[in-house]
Design a protein around this motif. Structure first.
Motif, PDB file in Angstrom:
ATOM      1  N   LEU A  66      -0.822 -29.624 -47.566  1.00 25.83           N
ATOM      2  CA  LEU A  66      -1.579 -29.531 -48.820  1.00 25.83           C
ATOM      3  C   LEU A  66      -2.583 -28.387 -48.783  1.00 25.83           C
ATOM      4  O   LEU A  66      -2.787 -27.695 -49.785  1.00 25.83           O
ATOM      5  CB  LEU A  66      -2.275 -30.857 -49.106  1.00 25.83           C
ATOM      6  CG  LEU A  66      -1.354 -32.048 -49.352  1.00 25.83           C
ATOM      7  CD1 LEU A  66      -2.166 -33.321 -49.520  1.00 25.83           C
ATOM      8  CD2 LEU A  66      -0.456 -31.822 -50.548  1.00 25.83           C
ATOM      9  N   ALA A  67      -3.216 -28.172 -47.640  1.00 26.81           N
ATOM     10  CA  ALA A  67      -4.169 -27.064 -47.505  1.00 26.81           C
ATOM     11  C   ALA A  67      -3.445 -25.724 -47.624  1.00 26.81           C
ATOM     12  O   ALA A  67      -3.969 -24.781 -48.236  1.00 26.81           O
ATOM     13  CB  ALA A  67      -4.918 -27.170 -46.186  1.00 26.81           C
ATOM     14  N   ASP A  68      -2.243 -25.624 -47.060  1.00 28.65           N
ATOM     15  CA  ASP A  68      -1.459 -24.388 -47.187  1.00 28.65           C
ATOM     16  C   ASP A  68      -1.077 -24.135 -48.637  1.00 28.65           C
ATOM     17  O   ASP A  68      -1.188 -23.003 -49.123  1.00 28.65           O
ATOM     18  CB  ASP A  68      -0.191 -24.467 -46.337  1.00 28.65           C
ATOM     19  CG  ASP A  68      -0.463 -24.427 -44.847  1.00 28.65           C
ATOM     20  OD1 ASP A  68      -1.587 -24.016 -44.455  1.00 28.65           O
ATOM     21  OD2 ASP A  68       0.440 -24.799 -44.067  1.00 28.65           O
ATOM     22  N   VAL A  69      -0.630 -25.179 -49.325  1.00 32.49           N
ATOM     23  CA  VAL A  69      -0.269 -25.044 -50.737  1.00 32.49           C
ATOM     24  C   VAL A  69      -1.488 -24.629 -51.549  1.00 32.49           C
ATOM     25  O   VAL A  69      -1.399 -23.766 -52.419  1.00 32.49           O
ATOM     26  CB  VAL A  69       0.342 -26.359 -51.287  1.00 32.49           C
ATOM     27  CG1 VAL A  69       0.441 -26.332 -52.799  1.00 32.49           C
ATOM     28  CG2 VAL A  69       1.702 -26.599 -50.667  1.00 32.49           C
ATOM     29  N   GLU A  70      -2.639 -25.213 -51.239  1.00 32.55           N
ATOM     30  CA  GLU A  70      -3.882 -24.863 -51.948  1.00 32.55           C
ATOM     31  C   GLU A  70      -4.197 -23.378 -51.785  1.00 32.55           C
ATOM     32  O   GLU A  70      -4.491 -22.680 -52.754  1.00 32.55           O
ATOM     33  CB  GLU A  70      -5.040 -25.710 -51.415  1.00 32.55           C
ATOM     34  CG  GLU A  70      -6.396 -25.328 -51.956  1.00 32.55           C
ATOM     35  CD  GLU A  70      -6.567 -25.618 -53.424  1.00 32.55           C
ATOM     36  OE1 GLU A  70      -7.370 -24.917 -54.075  1.00 32.55           O
ATOM     37  OE2 GLU A  70      -5.908 -26.534 -53.937  1.00 32.55           O
ATOM     38  N   GLY A  71      -4.138 -22.899 -50.560  1.00 37.55           N
ATOM     39  CA  GLY A  71      -4.446 -21.492 -50.299  1.00 37.55           C
ATOM     40  C   GLY A  71      -3.472 -20.549 -50.987  1.00 37.55           C
ATOM     41  O   GLY A  71      -3.875 -19.552 -51.606  1.00 37.55           O
ATOM     42  N   GLN A  72      -2.183 -20.848 -50.883  1.00 43.03           N
ATOM     43  CA  GLN A  72      -1.170 -20.005 -51.510  1.00 43.03           C
ATOM     44  C   GLN A  72      -1.306 -20.006 -53.028  1.00 43.03           C
ATOM     45  O   GLN A  72      -1.211 -18.958 -53.667  1.00 43.03           O
ATOM     46  CB  GLN A  72       0.231 -20.485 -51.122  1.00 43.03           C
ATOM     47  CG  GLN A  72       0.562 -20.283 -49.672  1.00 43.03           C
ATOM     48  CD  GLN A  72       1.832 -21.022 -49.271  1.00 43.03           C
ATOM     49  OE1 GLN A  72       2.440 -21.739 -50.072  1.00 43.03           O
ATOM     50  NE2 GLN A  72       2.230 -20.850 -48.019  1.00 43.03           N
ATOM     51  N   ALA A  73      -1.519 -21.178 -53.606  1.00 40.67           N
ATOM     52  CA  ALA A  73      -1.619 -21.283 -55.060  1.00 40.67           C
ATOM     53  C   ALA A  73      -2.865 -20.567 -55.581  1.00 40.67           C
ATOM     54  O   ALA A  73      -2.803 -19.885 -56.609  1.00 40.67           O
ATOM     55  CB  ALA A  73      -1.633 -22.747 -55.486  1.00 40.67           C
ATOM     56  N   GLN A  74      -3.975 -20.708 -54.876  1.00 35.26           N
ATOM     57  CA  GLN A  74      -5.207 -20.046 -55.320  1.00 35.26           C
ATOM     58  C   GLN A  74      -5.060 -18.533 -55.267  1.00 35.26           C
ATOM     59  O   GLN A  74      -5.453 -17.822 -56.194  1.00 35.26           O
ATOM     60  CB  GLN A  74      -6.390 -20.504 -54.451  1.00 35.26           C
ATOM     61  CG  GLN A  74      -7.722 -20.024 -54.946  1.00 35.26           C
ATOM     62  CD  GLN A  74      -8.067 -20.575 -56.327  1.00 35.26           C
ATOM     63  OE1 GLN A  74      -7.728 -21.698 -56.659  1.00 35.26           O
ATOM     64  NE2 GLN A  74      -8.722 -19.777 -57.124  1.00 35.26           N
ATOM     65  N   GLU A  75      -4.469 -18.036 -54.181  1.00 33.18           N
ATOM     66  CA  GLU A  75      -4.252 -16.594 -54.044  1.00 33.18           C
ATOM     67  C   GLU A  75      -3.299 -16.088 -55.121  1.00 33.18           C
ATOM     68  O   GLU A  75      -3.529 -15.042 -55.737  1.00 33.18           O
ATOM     69  CB  GLU A  75      -3.682 -16.305 -52.658  1.00 33.18           C
ATOM     70  CG  GLU A  75      -3.474 -14.847 -52.363  1.00 33.18           C
ATOM     71  CD  GLU A  75      -2.942 -14.637 -50.956  1.00 33.18           C
ATOM     72  OE1 GLU A  75      -2.066 -13.764 -50.806  1.00 33.18           O
ATOM     73  OE2 GLU A  75      -3.389 -15.329 -50.031  1.00 33.18           O
ATOM     74  N   MET A  76      -2.230 -16.851 -55.365  1.00 30.84           N
ATOM     75  CA  MET A  76      -1.256 -16.476 -56.382  1.00 30.84           C
ATOM     76  C   MET A  76      -1.883 -16.479 -57.771  1.00 30.84           C
ATOM     77  O   MET A  76      -1.630 -15.575 -58.582  1.00 30.84           O
ATOM     78  CB  MET A  76      -0.082 -17.451 -56.332  1.00 30.84           C
ATOM     79  CG  MET A  76       1.064 -17.120 -57.221  1.00 30.84           C
ATOM     80  SD  MET A  76       2.366 -18.348 -56.950  1.00 30.84           S
ATOM     81  CE  MET A  76       3.538 -17.838 -58.165  1.00 30.84           C
ATOM     82  N   PHE A  77      -2.734 -17.471 -58.058  1.00 30.52           N
ATOM     83  CA  PHE A  77      -3.387 -17.549 -59.363  1.00 30.52           C
ATOM     84  C   PHE A  77      -4.272 -16.323 -59.607  1.00 30.52           C
ATOM     85  O   PHE A  77      -4.207 -15.701 -60.669  1.00 30.52           O
ATOM     86  CB  PHE A  77      -4.227 -18.825 -59.458  1.00 30.52           C
ATOM     87  CG  PHE A  77      -4.973 -18.956 -60.753  1.00 30.52           C
ATOM     88  CD1 PHE A  77      -4.316 -19.388 -61.886  1.00 30.52           C
ATOM     89  CD2 PHE A  77      -6.316 -18.640 -60.840  1.00 30.52           C
ATOM     90  CE1 PHE A  77      -4.989 -19.510 -63.092  1.00 30.52           C
ATOM     91  CE2 PHE A  77      -6.995 -18.755 -62.027  1.00 30.52           C
ATOM     92  CZ  PHE A  77      -6.333 -19.188 -63.161  1.00 30.52           C
ATOM     93  N   GLU A  78      -5.088 -15.982 -58.617  1.00 27.51           N
ATOM     94  CA  GLU A  78      -5.978 -14.826 -58.766  1.00 27.51           C
ATOM     95  C   GLU A  78      -5.189 -13.537 -58.958  1.00 27.51           C
ATOM     96  O   GLU A  78      -5.539 -12.709 -59.808  1.00 27.51           O
ATOM     97  CB  GLU A  78      -6.896 -14.723 -57.553  1.00 27.51           C
ATOM     98  CG  GLU A  78      -7.915 -15.846 -57.472  1.00 27.51           C
ATOM     99  CD  GLU A  78      -8.659 -15.890 -56.146  1.00 27.51           C
ATOM    100  OE1 GLU A  78      -8.424 -15.011 -55.299  1.00 27.51           O
ATOM    101  OE2 GLU A  78      -9.461 -16.818 -55.978  1.00 27.51           O
TER     102      GLU A  78
END
Length: 124
Positions: A66-78
């Protein structure tokens, strides 16, 4: 009395009344923040991909996943929001000149970026 397989592998029991209960614990996990994207992924896994959810949970890998998904999704969103804003000409000059037009465009960009993240990271 012969040792059980659990005892042979180093497991121990605790007596609770008339019962012997195995001393079980989850593997300690690293503490990384799980934000909104991680929580959305957890909810999706729990409701729609139960086998994967429980497999990750019992192996002790759920939190790190979940932490990996959070990091990837946040980076992708920005990254997506920045690219879309540049492509559509949403600038600080537009913000200063016509605030409502800037807000409309930024809301559309944010919604499009969120939809892309749902399809690529959350529901994958």
């Amino acid at each position: 009395m012969e040792k059980t397989l659990f005892e042979q592998m180093g497991g121990t029991y605790t007596r609770q009344g008339d019962y012997l209960l195995p001393d079980l614990s989850l593997v300690p996990q690293e503490e990384r923040p799980i934000g909104v994207w991680g929580e959305r992924r957890r909810k999706y896994l729990k409701e729609h991909r139960r086998v994967l959810y429980y497999s990750l949970f019992t192996s002790g890998n759920l939190h790190s996943h979940l932490a990996d998904v959070e990091g990837q999704a946040q980076e992708m969103f920005e990254q997506l929001a920045k690219q879309m804003a540049e492509k559509q000409g949403v600038t600080e000059a537009l913000k200063a000149g016509d605030m409502m037009a800037w807000v409309r465009k930024m809301n559309n960009i944010r919604n499009a970026a969120e939809e892309a993240i749902y399809n690529e990271s959350i529901y994958a």
